[in-house]
Design a protein around this motif. Structure first.
Motif, short mmCIF file in Angstrom:
data_model
loop_
_atom_site.label_atom_id
_atom_site.label_comp_id
_atom_site.label_asym_id
_atom_site.label_seq_id
_atom_site.Cartn_x
_atom_site.Cartn_y
_atom_site.Cartn_z
N ARG A 395 50.17 49.53 -82.41
CA ARG A 395 49.42 48.27 -82.52
C ARG A 395 49.78 47.51 -83.79
NH1 ARG A 395 44.51 48.13 -85.29
NH2 ARG A 395 43.67 46.80 -83.64
N ASN A 396 50.37 48.16 -84.77
CA ASN A 396 50.75 47.50 -86.02
C ASN A 396 52.25 47.28 -86.14
OD1 ASN A 396 48.08 49.35 -87.23
ND2 ASN A 396 48.10 47.13 -87.41
N LEU A 397 52.95 47.30 -85.01
CA LEU A 397 54.36 46.92 -84.95
C LEU A 397 54.51 45.78 -83.96
CD1 LEU A 397 56.22 50.36 -84.76
CD2 LEU A 397 55.51 49.12 -86.79
N VAL A 398 55.32 44.80 -84.29
CA VAL A 398 55.54 43.69 -83.38
C VAL A 398 56.23 44.22 -82.12
CG1 VAL A 398 57.80 43.03 -84.26
CG2 VAL A 398 56.34 41.30 -83.23
N ARG A 399 55.91 43.64 -80.98
CA ARG A 399 56.42 44.13 -79.70
C ARG A 399 57.65 43.34 -79.27
NH1 ARG A 399 54.36 43.35 -74.27
NH2 ARG A 399 52.81 41.98 -75.21
N LEU A 400 58.72 44.05 -78.99
CA LEU A 400 59.94 43.44 -78.46
C LEU A 400 59.85 43.42 -76.94
CD1 LEU A 400 62.78 42.34 -79.10
CD2 LEU A 400 63.62 44.68 -79.01
N LEU A 401 59.87 42.21 -76.36
CA LEU A 401 59.68 42.06 -74.91
C LEU A 401 60.97 42.23 -74.12
CD1 LEU A 401 57.32 38.93 -74.97
CD2 LEU A 401 56.67 41.35 -74.91
N GLY A 402 62.09 41.88 -74.72
CA GLY A 402 63.33 41.98 -73.98
C GLY A 402 64.48 41.42 -74.78
N CYS A 403 65.66 41.46 -74.20
CA CYS A 403 66.85 40.91 -74.86
C CYS A 403 67.71 40.23 -73.81
CB CYS A 403 67.63 42.00 -75.57
SG CYS A 403 68.45 43.18 -74.47
N CYS A 404 68.70 39.51 -74.30
CA CYS A 404 69.61 38.80 -73.40
C CYS A 404 71.00 38.80 -74.02
CB CYS A 404 69.14 37.36 -73.19
SG CYS A 404 70.29 36.36 -72.20
N GLY A 450 50.94 51.33 -89.77
CA GLY A 450 52.22 51.06 -89.12
C GLY A 450 53.37 51.83 -89.74
N ILE A 451 53.40 51.90 -91.07
CA ILE A 451 54.46 52.64 -91.75
C ILE A 451 54.31 54.14 -91.49
CG2 ILE A 451 55.61 53.08 -93.96
CD1 ILE A 451 54.33 50.50 -94.98
N LEU A 452 53.06 54.63 -91.51
CA LEU A 452 52.82 56.04 -91.22
C LEU A 452 53.36 56.40 -89.84
CD1 LEU A 452 51.56 58.83 -91.72
CD2 LEU A 452 49.38 57.90 -90.91
N TYR A 453 53.13 55.53 -88.87
CA TYR A 453 53.65 55.76 -87.52
C TYR A 453 55.18 55.87 -87.55
CZ TYR A 453 55.26 54.63 -82.80
OH TYR A 453 55.92 54.63 -81.60
N LEU A 454 55.83 54.97 -88.27
CA LEU A 454 57.29 55.01 -88.36
C LEU A 454 57.78 56.31 -88.97
CD1 LEU A 454 58.08 51.38 -89.62
CD2 LEU A 454 58.33 52.26 -87.30
N HIS A 455 57.12 56.74 -90.04
CA HIS A 455 57.59 57.91 -90.78
C HIS A 455 57.29 59.24 -90.09
CE1 HIS A 455 57.66 55.73 -94.96
NE2 HIS A 455 58.47 55.19 -94.07
N GLU A 456 56.13 59.33 -89.43
CA GLU A 456 55.69 60.65 -88.99
C GLU A 456 55.33 60.77 -87.51
OE1 GLU A 456 52.70 62.36 -91.49
OE2 GLU A 456 53.60 61.59 -93.34
N ASP A 457 54.94 59.68 -86.87
CA ASP A 457 54.37 59.81 -85.52
C ASP A 457 55.20 59.20 -84.41
OD1 ASP A 457 52.15 61.04 -86.68
OD2 ASP A 457 51.14 59.12 -87.02
N VAL A 472 55.70 40.93 -92.26
CA VAL A 472 54.42 41.34 -91.69
C VAL A 472 53.84 40.13 -90.96
CG1 VAL A 472 52.07 42.13 -92.15
CG2 VAL A 472 53.98 43.06 -93.48
N LEU A 473 53.69 40.24 -89.65
CA LEU A 473 53.20 39.13 -88.84
C LEU A 473 51.72 39.34 -88.53
CD1 LEU A 473 56.21 38.93 -86.36
CD2 LEU A 473 55.97 37.93 -88.63
N LEU A 474 51.03 38.24 -88.25
CA LEU A 474 49.58 38.29 -88.01
C LEU A 474 49.27 37.68 -86.65
CD1 LEU A 474 48.49 37.03 -91.55
CD2 LEU A 474 48.50 39.40 -90.74
N ASP A 475 48.55 38.43 -85.83
CA ASP A 475 48.20 37.92 -84.50
C ASP A 475 46.98 37.03 -84.58
OD1 ASP A 475 45.96 39.56 -84.64
OD2 ASP A 475 46.71 41.03 -83.20
N SER A 476 46.44 36.66 -83.43
CA SER A 476 45.33 35.71 -83.40
C SER A 476 44.08 36.23 -84.08
CB SER A 476 45.00 35.35 -81.94
OG SER A 476 44.66 36.52 -81.21
#
Length: 661
Positions: A395-404, A450-457, A472-476
């Motif tokens: 939930r604390n990482l931006v979501r990549l929807l796709g590529c082209c 978010g960083i903890l998730y990257l490092h350990e989970d 760091v981006l901010l949602d609504s």
């Protein structure tokens, strides 16, 4: 004002074109999407698969899905030996365009594990393709069981079933002649101006005789399931037949292998009608692509029952081999959503290239990173983004929807962040007034998690290497989401640090051991987090702090205040009038100083940081002095991607090359 004259002179053409579009919409909207048809896993008991079989299966799925992006619609392979071998193939219909096949196969390789969990063998059918795997070698063997049938609308003509069967048998003869495709399709006149369309297709691991045997078995089954239906299909693992009252296949000269059952009058098609048909097909392809994208998006799942390892060839050699977990979005969809990358849609410009805001046809807002054609550096970032962020879900990482990757374009499509990036709020006087302590603490906690998730989970153990306010981006709801994985690296859980000759990142946020010696580790991200935490508290950039009235770096200034017992003087003056938890501010400053200590081994891990942020009773160790050289070394930094950004919902990596002193 528009002139009315051109409208009058071209009204006939416009009306005809609109009619063609409406017809194409009606036909294509129901026909061309990788619709799930069936599988052979119903009521099967899950089996205990060995780890080696799972690993081989994962490799098979990844390889076949990746191969579908560049093949001619069919391939088969195997992984493993002896009892742990797994065999698999995909086969797309002969009329299936390249990206339709890719969509269908990547969907199949994902869903087969969901629909057929823990199975030694499985078959899954879609309108456009079939996918199967097994622990036994089935290549070249005719398999007509299990079989599926699907039908719709009752036929109005009792004799239609017999006529359809007869036409199917004529198509089988044509399929035998077409040894490359092992398929055929065509239309015939049912009478009374009623057109009917049919297709036969064999799995291309068969020979002609095996194909004929399979197709004739399918035709024999028409009377059991479909004789009274107006539209139907019958499928087995080795072949399929389909019949309907609309053109459900793509009609091109290279694929038109069916016998000609039209009347003499129909043979005399005029050039005008040929033009209309061509336009119809073109519009149908456009609508088909939209249908494929939205179906893919609707059915996409975040997690896989079995983890797959991406096959990533060098982009310059095989551009389509990116990542099997990531959907490919057609270029024209992205072009339309961004008004063909117009300046009005542009959000910012960075080392990677420009970033655009777009709106998909379903109303979803997106942010599109477009790789600069001249940026070799951006190519590496692009590859990194695809490898890493497509595998990460938090939930604390931006979501990549796709590529082209089409027509020399390389694009990454993200969820759009309505509140832009943190630096736009934190370093803007008007916006900062609205950023109260409760919100700032919420952002600090989210970044830490978010960083903890990257490092350990996470599935991949990741060092971000470019954590900063603009990434760091901010949602609504002002929830923070870490973005930009262009510099990210994976690490082995057992390793402590790694070295690099190319020190790349952003001035001020880099740990001293990385900036000076090229050594990076999870503690490098901890240092960057500490800098960011102190920025959030004081509301000032580390890059400009030295030139302010304080005359020293942010880190040294904070250290001196801590030694003098005056830490609250660091707090943003904008917070003084609000209801601030001063104890919470002091705690965060203490944690920030622990994170920016000169010796990496003295810094806490992110798991410890998260615990410290959540605790009101924990006793913290005393911090040591931050690296004395940091302030001087990073004095010259004035970079901020947000300065060139209107509303950077997805920021670019600020890339710098530093020569160690």
């Amino acid at each position: 004002m528009r002139s009315s004259k051109p409208i009058v002179t071209s009204s006939g053409f416009l009306i005809s074109f609109c009619v063609v579009i409406l017809i194409s919409l009606t036909r294509a909207s129901t026909a061309q999407a990788p619709n799930y048809v069936g599988d052979d896993c119903h009521n099967k008991t899950p089996q205990a698969l060995t780890d080696s079989y799972k690993a081989n299966l994962n490799q098979l799925l990844s390889w076949l899905s990746t191969d579908a992006a560049t093949s001619k619609g069919y391939n088969h392979t195997s992984f493993g030996t002896s009892t742990n071998a797994v065999y698999g193939l995909y086969d797309c219909r002969g009329d299936d365009a390249g990206y339709f096949c890719q969509f269908c196969v990547s969907t199949a390789t994902r869903e087969v594990l969901q629909r057929c969990p823990n199975q030694l063998s499985a078959v899954i059918w879609y309108d456009f393709c079939i996918f199967r795997y097994s622990n036994k070698n089935f290549f070249g063997k005719v398999t007509t069981s299990p079989w599926w049938s699907a039908g719709r609308a009752q036929a109005s003509d009792p004799a239609e079933g017999k006529k359809a069967e007869s036409f199917m048998r004529s198509l089988i003869g044509k399929a035998m002649e077409n040894t490359t495709e092992l398929g055929a399709r065509g239309e015939f006149d049912l009478g009374g101006g009623r057109e009917r369309y049919a297709l036969v297709q064999c799995s291309r691991d068969l020979n002609s005789e095996g194909c004929k045997q399979c197709l004739e078995t399918m035709v024999d089954r028409i009377s059991q399931c479909c004789e009274q239906k107006q539209g139907w299909q019958v499928l087995a693992p080795s072949c399929m037949i389909k019949y309907d009252n609309y053109m459900f296949y793509q009609s091109t000269s290279s694929l038109n292998n069916a016998p000609n059952h039209t009347t003499t009058a129909k043979k005399g098609i005029t050039k005008s009608k040929a033009l209309i048909i061509s336009i119809s097909v073109l519009v149908a392809v456009v609508i088909i692509s939209f249908s494929v994208y939205f179906w893919r998006k609707k059915n996409r799942k975040d997690e896989m029952p079995l983890e797959r390892t991406p096959v990533f060839d060098d982009i310059s050699q095989k551009e389509s081999s990116l990542n099997t977990d990531l959907p490919t979005i057609p270029l024209f969809v992205i072009q339309q959503s961004t008004h063909n990358f117009s300046e009005k849609a542009k959000l910012g410009q960075g080392g990677f290239g420009p970033v655009y805001k777009g709106t998909m046809p379903d109303g979803e807002e997106i942010a599109v990173k477009r790789l600069s054609q001249t940026s070799g550096q951006g190519l590496e970032e692009f590859k990194n983004e695809v490898i890493f962020i497509a595998k990460l879900q938090h939930r604390n990482l931006v979501r990549l929807l796709g590529c082209c990757i089409e027509e020399n374009e390389k694009l990454l499509v993200y969820e759009y962040m309505q509140n832009s990036s943190l630096d736009c709020h934190l370093f803007n006087e008007e916006s900062r007034r609205k950023l109260n302590w409760k919100q700032r603490l919420h952002i600090i906690n989210g970044i830490a998690k978010g960083i903890l998730y990257l490092h350990e989970d996470s599935r991949l153990k990741v060092i971000h290497r470019d954590l900063k306010a603009s990434n760091v981006l901010l949602d609504s709801e002002m929830n923070p989401k870490i973005s930009d994985f262009g510099l990210a690296r994976t690490f082995d859980g057992a390793q402590n640090q790694e070295a690099t000759r190319r020190v790349m990142g952003t001035y001020g946020y880099m740990a001293p051991e990385y900036a000076m010696g090229g050594l990076f580790s999870v503690k490098s991200d901890v240092f960057s987090f500490g800098v960011l935490l102190l920025e959030i508290i004081c509301g000032k950039r580390i890059s400009g702090f030295y030139l302010s009235d304080h005359g020293q770096s942010l880190l040294i200034y904070t250290w001196n205040l801590w030694r003098e017992g005056k830490c609250l003087e660091l707090m943003d003056p904008m917070l003084e009038d609000s209801n601030v938890d001063k104890g919470g501010v002091l705690k965060c400053i203490h944690i920030g100083l622990l994170c920016v200590q000169e010796d990496a081994s003295d810094r806490p891990t992110m798991s410890t940081v998260v615990v410290m942020l959540a605790s009101d009773t924990m006793t913290f160790p005393k911090p040591n002095r931050p690296a004395f050289s940091v302030g001087k070394m990073f004095l010259g930094d004035s970079s901020s991607t947000s300065k060139n950004s209107k509303d950077p919902s997805v920021n670019e990596v600020t890339m710098s090359l530093i020569t160690p002193r």
